[in-house]
Design a protein around this motif. Sequence first.
Motif, PDB file in Angstrom:
ATOM      1  N   LEU A  21       0.706  -1.357  -0.031  1.00 45.96           N
ATOM      2  CA  LEU A  21       0.012   0.042  -0.030  1.00 45.96           C
ATOM      3  C   LEU A  21       0.806   1.274  -0.041  1.00 45.96           C
ATOM      4  O   LEU A  21       0.412   2.276  -0.516  1.00 45.96           O
ATOM      5  N   ASP A  25      -1.849   3.885  -4.449  1.00 47.34           N
ATOM      6  CA  ASP A  25      -2.832   4.750  -3.595  1.00 47.34           C
ATOM      7  C   ASP A  25      -3.552   3.854  -3.022  1.00 47.34           C
ATOM      8  O   ASP A  25      -3.959   3.979  -1.802  1.00 47.34           O
ATOM      9  N   GLU A  26      -4.144   2.873  -3.509  1.00 48.17           N
ATOM     10  CA  GLU A  26      -4.935   1.795  -3.064  1.00 48.17           C
ATOM     11  C   GLU A  26      -4.632   0.702  -3.813  1.00 48.17           C
ATOM     12  O   GLU A  26      -4.300   0.297  -4.835  1.00 48.17           O
ATOM     13  N   ALA A  72      -6.161   1.036   1.519  1.00 46.15           N
ATOM     14  CA  ALA A  72      -5.312   2.291   1.388  1.00 46.15           C
ATOM     15  C   ALA A  72      -4.635   2.567   2.594  1.00 46.15           C
ATOM     16  O   ALA A  72      -5.399   2.336   3.909  1.00 46.15           O
TER      17      ALA A  72
END
Length: 105
Positions: A21, A25-26, A72
């Motif tokens: 992560l 970003d996610e 995230a």
Amino acid sequence: MSVGLDEMFNASARLQIAAILLRADEAEFSVIRDVIEVSDSALSKHLSTLSEAGYVSIKKAPRNGRQRTWAALTSKGRRAFQQHVKALQEMIMVADEKIGDTASD
């Protein structure tokens, strides 16, 4: 425990999740699961633990007609993981210095 190390990352799966992560970003649940090679239930537990600590945010959203889960790092989680990595690097540096000192004796 050494200063800067965060017990939250003692579990190798949580350490790997944070590493993934940190770069993304996610990430989707299934991607994380496949990369770290754990079961759905194990990943769910680790993500819940990280989420309860405020280190990870969890988002559920439909995709391709199915409900998907995305994770995230939060800013708190990012800082904690970066500090943990820094502490590990410092431990390695100290160990290298001590080994170097004994090798030259």
